[in-house]
Design a protein around this motif. Structure first.
Motif, PDB file in Angstrom:
ATOM      1  N   MET A  53       0.839  -1.204   0.000  1.00  0.00           N
ATOM      2  CA  MET A  53       0.000   0.000   0.000  1.00  0.00           C
ATOM      3  C   MET A  53       0.874   1.254   0.000  1.00  0.00           C
ATOM      4  O   MET A  53       1.923   1.288   0.636  1.00  0.00           O
ATOM      5  N   GLN A  54       0.420   2.277  -0.737  1.00  0.00           N
ATOM      6  CA  GLN A  54       1.081   3.569  -0.732  1.00  0.00           C
ATOM      7  C   GLN A  54       0.039   4.663  -0.541  1.00  0.00           C
ATOM      8  O   GLN A  54      -1.127   4.506  -0.911  1.00  0.00           O
ATOM      9  N   GLN A  55       0.482   5.767   0.031  1.00  0.00           N
ATOM     10  CA  GLN A  55      -0.352   6.958   0.152  1.00  0.00           C
ATOM     11  C   GLN A  55       0.007   7.873  -1.019  1.00  0.00           C
ATOM     12  O   GLN A  55       1.146   8.327  -1.126  1.00  0.00           O
ATOM     13  N   LEU A  56      -0.940   8.117  -1.909  1.00  0.00           N
ATOM     14  CA  LEU A  56      -0.749   8.976  -3.065  1.00  0.00           C
ATOM     15  C   LEU A  56      -1.273  10.367  -2.741  1.00  0.00           C
ATOM     16  O   LEU A  56      -2.399  10.516  -2.268  1.00  0.00           O
ATOM     17  N   THR A  57      -0.446  11.376  -2.997  1.00  0.00           N
ATOM     18  CA  THR A  57      -0.846  12.769  -2.794  1.00  0.00           C
ATOM     19  C   THR A  57      -0.651  13.525  -4.097  1.00  0.00           C
ATOM     20  O   THR A  57       0.446  13.499  -4.674  1.00  0.00           O
ATOM     21  N   VAL A  58      -1.709  14.182  -4.562  1.00  0.00           N
ATOM     22  CA  VAL A  58      -1.651  14.996  -5.777  1.00  0.00           C
ATOM     23  C   VAL A  58      -2.023  16.421  -5.407  1.00  0.00           C
ATOM     24  O   VAL A  58      -3.089  16.666  -4.836  1.00  0.00           O
ATOM     25  N   GLN A  59      -1.121  17.331  -5.717  1.00  0.00           N
ATOM     26  CA  GLN A  59      -1.383  18.757  -5.515  1.00  0.00           C
ATOM     27  C   GLN A  59      -1.264  19.439  -6.866  1.00  0.00           C
ATOM     28  O   GLN A  59      -0.432  19.064  -7.695  1.00  0.00           O
ATOM     29  N   ALA A  60      -2.095  20.440  -7.091  1.00  0.00           N
ATOM     30  CA  ALA A  60      -2.061  21.170  -8.354  1.00  0.00           C
ATOM     31  C   ALA A  60      -2.159  22.666  -8.074  1.00  0.00           C
ATOM     32  O   ALA A  60      -2.761  23.089  -7.082  1.00  0.00           O
ATOM     33  N   ARG A  61      -1.532  23.437  -8.962  1.00  0.00           N
ATOM     34  CA  ARG A  61      -1.574  24.899  -8.900  1.00  0.00           C
ATOM     35  C   ARG A  61      -1.732  25.442 -10.305  1.00  0.00           C
ATOM     36  O   ARG A  61      -1.143  24.917 -11.239  1.00  0.00           O
ATOM     37  N   ARG A  62      -2.539  26.478 -10.428  1.00  0.00           N
ATOM     38  CA  ARG A  62      -2.637  27.203 -11.695  1.00  0.00           C
ATOM     39  C   ARG A  62      -2.182  28.631 -11.418  1.00  0.00           C
ATOM     40  O   ARG A  62      -2.777  29.331 -10.605  1.00  0.00           O
ATOM     41  N   ASN A  63      -1.094  28.998 -12.071  1.00  0.00           N
ATOM     42  CA  ASN A  63      -0.516  30.341 -11.900  1.00  0.00           C
ATOM     43  C   ASN A  63      -0.344  30.688 -10.420  1.00  0.00           C
ATOM     44  O   ASN A  63      -0.676  31.784  -9.980  1.00  0.00           O
ATOM     45  N   GLY A  64       0.129  29.709  -9.632  1.00  0.00           N
ATOM     46  CA  GLY A  64       0.414  29.927  -8.217  1.00  0.00           C
ATOM     47  C   GLY A  64      -0.761  29.700  -7.281  1.00  0.00           C
ATOM     48  O   GLY A  64      -0.582  29.653  -6.071  1.00  0.00           O
ATOM     49  N   LYS A  65      -1.977  29.578  -7.788  1.00  0.00           N
ATOM     50  CA  LYS A  65      -3.155  29.362  -6.934  1.00  0.00           C
ATOM     51  C   LYS A  65      -3.395  27.859  -6.750  1.00  0.00           C
ATOM     52  O   LYS A  65      -3.580  27.126  -7.718  1.00  0.00           O
ATOM     53  N   PRO A  66      -3.423  27.390  -5.472  1.00  0.00           N
ATOM     54  CA  PRO A  66      -3.555  25.943  -5.234  1.00  0.00           C
ATOM     55  C   PRO A  66      -4.975  25.427  -5.434  1.00  0.00           C
ATOM     56  O   PRO A  66      -5.955  26.125  -5.180  1.00  0.00           O
ATOM     57  N   PHE A  67      -5.066  24.194  -5.923  1.00  0.00           N
ATOM     58  CA  PHE A  67      -6.317  23.442  -5.985  1.00  0.00           C
ATOM     59  C   PHE A  67      -6.415  22.652  -4.681  1.00  0.00           C
ATOM     60  O   PHE A  67      -5.452  22.555  -3.930  1.00  0.00           O
ATOM     61  N   ALA A  68      -7.554  22.053  -4.428  1.00  0.00           N
ATOM     62  CA  ALA A  68      -7.692  21.160  -3.273  1.00  0.00           C
ATOM     63  C   ALA A  68      -6.778  19.950  -3.485  1.00  0.00           C
ATOM     64  O   ALA A  68      -6.671  19.430  -4.595  1.00  0.00           O
ATOM     65  N   THR A  69      -6.122  19.510  -2.415  1.00  0.00           N
ATOM     66  CA  THR A  69      -5.219  18.367  -2.472  1.00  0.00           C
ATOM     67  C   THR A  69      -6.007  17.060  -2.517  1.00  0.00           C
ATOM     68  O   THR A  69      -7.010  16.915  -1.835  1.00  0.00           O
ATOM     69  N   VAL A  70      -5.546  16.121  -3.342  1.00  0.00           N
ATOM     70  CA  VAL A  70      -6.144  14.791  -3.429  1.00  0.00           C
ATOM     71  C   VAL A  70      -5.220  13.826  -2.703  1.00  0.00           C
ATOM     72  O   VAL A  70      -4.019  13.789  -2.970  1.00  0.00           O
ATOM     73  N   ARG A  71      -5.788  13.051  -1.773  1.00  0.00           N
ATOM     74  CA  ARG A  71      -5.035  12.014  -1.062  1.00  0.00           C
ATOM     75  C   ARG A  71      -5.803  10.706  -1.185  1.00  0.00           C
ATOM     76  O   ARG A  71      -6.995  10.659  -0.884  1.00  0.00           O
ATOM     77  N   GLU A  72      -5.102   9.669  -1.618  1.00  0.00           N
ATOM     78  CA  GLU A  72      -5.728   8.360  -1.769  1.00  0.00           C
ATOM     79  C   GLU A  72      -4.750   7.287  -1.336  1.00  0.00           C
ATOM     80  O   GLU A  72      -3.559   7.401  -1.587  1.00  0.00           O
ATOM     81  N   GLU A  73      -5.280   6.242  -0.733  1.00  0.00           N
ATOM     82  CA  GLU A  73      -4.470   5.063  -0.470  1.00  0.00           C
ATOM     83  C   GLU A  73      -4.617   4.162  -1.688  1.00  0.00           C
ATOM     84  O   GLU A  73      -5.732   3.907  -2.137  1.00  0.00           O
ATOM     85  N   ILE A  74      -3.495   3.730  -2.227  1.00  0.00           N
ATOM     86  CA  ILE A  74      -3.526   2.892  -3.420  1.00  0.00           C
ATOM     87  C   ILE A  74      -2.853   1.556  -3.134  1.00  0.00           C
ATOM     88  O   ILE A  74      -1.943   1.481  -2.306  1.00  0.00           O
ATOM     89  N   GLU A  75      -3.308   0.527  -3.810  1.00  0.00           N
ATOM     90  CA  GLU A  75      -2.679  -0.782  -3.703  1.00  0.00           C
ATOM     91  C   GLU A  75      -1.653  -0.894  -4.818  1.00  0.00           C
ATOM     92  O   GLU A  75      -1.984  -0.740  -5.992  1.00  0.00           O
TER      93      GLU A  75
END
Length: 193
Positions: A53-75
């Motif tokens: 199992m791993q903890q996946l974290t995805v963060q995104a920014r558009r022109n410096g403004k952050p989106f909500a962070t996505v966190r998922e446990e993946i197999e």
């Protein structure tokens, strides 16, 4: 772990030998970290964990403004990531490639598209049909090619062993299409060579 402490060096050699045979590849998986940018959106992809199992974290920014962070446990373990705009709508799409533990190394894709409002929407990958999945036993490789997500895997014939497929290689192309509730990666073409 006791073997590693009692016999310095031997435990590491044992772990390397087991990994070579695919018996503990996920346990030895290194963390994954990558930053990808396209059309003003920057994605940061990180995966950490032990075992299968791993903890996946995805963060995104558009022109410096952050989106909500996505966190998922993946197999499995993250083995790659790409960004592209498959449907040419000006909103870049993120594709994270995951490989399962074990000798089959079954591949999956976690994917998101960005929105003008600054959020990430999940993309669903449809299952292959009977024709595309005939002879499938894992060992997937994924890549973005032009405006398609391409999946390649060895084709197994009846009686083939895991290490020796004899049916060639199949390539399945997926197109990003709108779905009822979310974007879909739909298999649209396959070829075996």
């Amino acid at each position: 772990m006791a073997v590693m402490h009692s016999f310095p060096g031997r435990g590491l050699r044992l772990a390397i030998a087991l990994a070579a045979f695919g018996l503990c590849s996920a346990a030895l998986a290194a963390p994954f970290s990558r930053s990808l940018s396209l059309q003003g959106v920057t994605y940061s992809v990180e995966a950490k964990g032990e075992g299968s199992m791993q903890q996946l974290t995805v963060q995104a920014r558009r022109n410096g403004k952050p989106f909500a962070t996505v966190r998922e446990e993946i197999e499995g373990r993250v083995i790659g990531a790409e960004v592209d705009d498959l449907n040419s709508d000006g909103q870049p799409d993120l594709f994270v490639y995951v490989e399962s533990a074990g000798s089959g190394s079954f591949g999956t894709v976690r994917a998101w598209t960005s929105t003008k409002a600054g959020s990430l929407l999940p993309i669903h990958m449809q299952e292959m049909g009977a024709k595309e999945s005939s002879g499938y036993m894992g060992h997937d490789k994924y890549a973005v090619v032009e405006t398609r997500l391409v999946r390649r895997f060895p084709v197994y014939r009846p009686g083939d062993i895991n290490a020796r497929p004899t049916g060639g290689t199949r390539q399945v192309s997926y197109k990003l299409v709108p779905g009822e509730a979310m974007w879909q990666l739909k298999p649209v073409d396959s070829t075996t060579f």
